[in-house]
Design an enzyme around this catalytic site. Sequence first.
Site, PDB file in Angstrom:
ATOM      1  N   ASN A  97     142.554  54.059  71.547  1.00  0.00           N
ATOM      2  CA  ASN A  97     143.171  53.952  70.213  1.00  0.00           C
ATOM      3  C   ASN A  97     142.567  55.033  69.316  1.00  0.00           C
ATOM      4  OD1 ASN A  97     143.971  53.262  67.635  1.00  0.00           O
ATOM      5  ND2 ASN A  97     143.574  51.067  67.874  1.00  0.00           N
TER       6      ASN A  97
ATOM      7  N   HIS B  60     152.227  53.388  68.126  1.00  0.00           N
ATOM      8  CA  HIS B  60     150.776  53.497  67.966  1.00  0.00           C
ATOM      9  C   HIS B  60     150.156  52.958  69.253  1.00  0.00           C
ATOM     10  CE1 HIS B  60     146.750  53.203  66.641  1.00  0.00           C
ATOM     11  NE2 HIS B  60     146.751  51.898  66.459  1.00  0.00           N
TER      12      HIS B  60
ATOM     13  N   CYS C  72     145.401  52.847  60.981  1.00  0.00           N
ATOM     14  CA  CYS C  72     146.186  53.161  62.184  1.00  0.00           C
ATOM     15  C   CYS C  72     147.657  53.436  61.865  1.00  0.00           C
ATOM     16  CB  CYS C  72     146.082  52.034  63.199  1.00  0.00           C
ATOM     17  SG  CYS C  72     144.404  51.840  63.813  1.00  0.00           S
TER      18      CYS C  72
HETATM   19  O1  UT7 Z   1     144.886  49.924  65.934  1.00  0.00           O
HETATM   20  C1  UT7 Z   1     144.671  48.922  64.991  1.00  0.00           C
HETATM   21  C2  UT7 Z   1     145.173  47.666  65.469  1.00  0.00           C
HETATM   22  N1  UT7 Z   1     144.293  47.089  66.466  1.00  0.00           N
HETATM   23  C3  UT7 Z   1     144.821  46.487  67.475  1.00  0.00           C
HETATM   24  O2  UT7 Z   1     146.002  46.505  67.624  1.00  0.00           O
HETATM   25  C4  UT7 Z   1     143.925  45.727  68.399  1.00  0.00           C
HETATM   26  C5  UT7 Z   1     144.550  44.410  68.647  1.00  0.00           C
HETATM   27  N2  UT7 Z   1     143.787  43.532  69.515  1.00  0.00           N
HETATM   28  C6  UT7 Z   1     143.610  43.766  70.842  1.00  0.00           C
HETATM   29  O3  UT7 Z   1     144.006  44.772  71.384  1.00  0.00           O
HETATM   30  C7  UT7 Z   1     142.963  42.647  71.638  1.00  0.00           C
HETATM   31  O4  UT7 Z   1     142.885  41.505  70.842  1.00  0.00           O
HETATM   32  C8  UT7 Z   1     141.572  42.992  72.201  1.00  0.00           C
HETATM   33  C9  UT7 Z   1     141.713  44.001  73.326  1.00  0.00           C
HETATM   34  C10 UT7 Z   1     140.700  43.530  71.093  1.00  0.00           C
HETATM   35  C11 UT7 Z   1     140.922  41.759  72.789  1.00  0.00           C
HETATM   36  O5  UT7 Z   1     141.753  41.160  73.767  1.00  0.00           O
HETATM   37  P1  UT7 Z   1     142.098  39.594  73.696  1.00  0.00           P
HETATM   38  O6  UT7 Z   1     142.891  39.313  74.894  1.00  0.00           O
HETATM   39  O7  UT7 Z   1     142.728  39.322  72.381  1.00  0.00           O
HETATM   40  O8  UT7 Z   1     140.696  38.924  73.854  1.00  0.00           O
HETATM   41  P2  UT7 Z   1     139.892  37.995  72.826  1.00  0.00           P
HETATM   42  O9  UT7 Z   1     139.465  38.773  71.623  1.00  0.00           O
HETATM   43  O10 UT7 Z   1     140.631  36.720  72.600  1.00  0.00           O
HETATM   44  O11 UT7 Z   1     138.621  37.712  73.701  1.00  0.00           O
HETATM   45  C12 UT7 Z   1     138.693  37.086  74.974  1.00  0.00           C
HETATM   46  C13 UT7 Z   1     137.321  37.121  75.616  1.00  0.00           C
HETATM   47  C14 UT7 Z   1     136.211  36.685  74.666  1.00  0.00           C
HETATM   48  O12 UT7 Z   1     135.291  35.913  75.397  1.00  0.00           O
HETATM   49  P3  UT7 Z   1     135.296  34.296  75.275  1.00  0.00           P
HETATM   50  O13 UT7 Z   1     135.045  34.006  73.821  1.00  0.00           O
HETATM   51  O14 UT7 Z   1     136.639  33.882  75.740  1.00  0.00           O
HETATM   52  O15 UT7 Z   1     134.168  33.907  76.169  1.00  0.00           O
HETATM   53  C15 UT7 Z   1     135.557  37.973  74.282  1.00  0.00           C
HETATM   54  O16 UT7 Z   1     134.217  37.830  73.928  1.00  0.00           O
HETATM   55  O17 UT7 Z   1     136.997  38.453  76.022  1.00  0.00           O
HETATM   56  C16 UT7 Z   1     135.692  38.769  75.548  1.00  0.00           C
HETATM   57  N3  UT7 Z   1     135.591  40.213  75.355  1.00  0.00           N
HETATM   58  C17 UT7 Z   1     135.184  41.061  76.331  1.00  0.00           C
HETATM   59  N4  UT7 Z   1     134.816  40.850  77.613  1.00  0.00           N
HETATM   60  C18 UT7 Z   1     134.467  41.922  78.343  1.00  0.00           C
HETATM   61  C19 UT7 Z   1     135.854  40.946  74.240  1.00  0.00           C
HETATM   62  N5  UT7 Z   1     135.633  42.238  74.479  1.00  0.00           N
HETATM   63  C20 UT7 Z   1     135.214  42.344  75.760  1.00  0.00           C
HETATM   64  C21 UT7 Z   1     134.827  43.426  76.575  1.00  0.00           C
HETATM   65  N6  UT7 Z   1     134.453  43.162  77.857  1.00  0.00           N
HETATM   66  N7  UT7 Z   1     134.819  44.705  76.133  1.00  0.00           N
END
Ligand code: UT7
Length: 324
Positions: A281, A251, A114
């Site tokens: 992204n 980005h 990225c």
């Molecule tokens: O470009 C390269 C760099 N990449 C990035 O910059 C990405 C960086 N990360 C992010 O943008 C975020 O971390 C995400 C959008 C990927 C995830 O958001 P988050 O607020 O960090 O959520 P999390 O990973 O801590 O997950 C929270 C909850 C989890 O459920 P539990 O364990 O709390 O029950 C996940 O399983 O959200 C759940 N979850 C979803 N729920 C509904 C993860 N993906 C989804 C989804 N729909 N698509």
Amino acid sequence: MTLRAVVRGVGHYLPARIVPNAEFEGKLETSDEWIRARTGIVQRHFAAEGETTSDLGAAAARAALADAGLQPTDIDAIIVATSTPDLTFPSVATMIQAKIGLRTGFAFDVQAVCAGFVFALANANALILSGQARRILVIGAETFSRILDFEDRSTCVLFGDGAGALILEAAEGTGAASDRGILATDLNSDGNYRDLLYVDGGVSSTGSSGFLRMQGNQVFRHAVEKLAETAHSALGRIGLTGDDVDWIVPHQANIRIIEGTAKRMHVPMERVVVTVQDHGNTSAASIPLALSVGRERGQIKRGDLIVTEAIGGGLAWGSVVLRW
Ligand code: UT7
């Protein structure tokens, strides 16, 4: 006299197929509401079957050439930032060279995921300043839809396909921060974070192309901290701060990362180009896409001070300060 690498043209290309968040509902345990709230993404574009990264990149290159009023033969070099090449080799850059009808100069790919476009810009700048090329097409092009695991809701809803291109050309400056062109760069990586964001396949390991794997919340934590840091470092090299910035062109991974970084840089969101809602992204394509769309919207104008910043797999991260 100071040599500068100045923007001469910009363009982009997005595949025709638009995929709204709703398409993931029903197939996965997710919702439009969750995706919008946690990422800011509303839709993304996916390449058609048979449409490759070099097709996207060549279309963006043609748009940038038209914008610059140049012919392909006016270009000395092509650098493509991508992690989703058509083939293992040759480079996407040489494929684009052939597609736009160019038989001279040199072309190669840069792979910093990225952060790839920021690394490509810094390399193009160095080639121009060292006199090895006068006009360079710098392209970010990706088909991340090809490496998504559509059963993994935590990654497949985040990414999209697209390409953007910038033409940099050598010009005389004064050496002051009021010059147009690239003014400062800052590149970083730390391979100890390999497992936070990687593709679980490759030529010399599995012999397959594999799927993207990410510990999203870990990457998130590093992103907010490291992006503001690298932007401050680049600005600091030329004695500037967030107050001097007309536009952050970040980005486009997640609106919450974009907002967090802008806040740390004391730059209001009115001065940030945001396209994540429309493109998702697109990895190395996201910054040139945002530059092109930002110019099209009338946000970015000649003379504006722009900071681009990106982080991704590696981890690799960096920033480029340029005056449009
Ligand atoms: O470009 C390269 C760099 N990449 C990035 O910059 C990405 C960086 N990360 C992010 O943008 C975020 O971390 C995400 C959008 C990927 C995830 O958001 P988050 O607020 O960090 O959520 P999390 O990973 O801590 O997950 C929270 C909850 C989890 O459920 P539990 O364990 O709390 O029950 C996940 O399983 O959200 C759940 N979850 C979803 N729920 C509904 C993860 N993906 C989804 C989804 N729909 N698509």
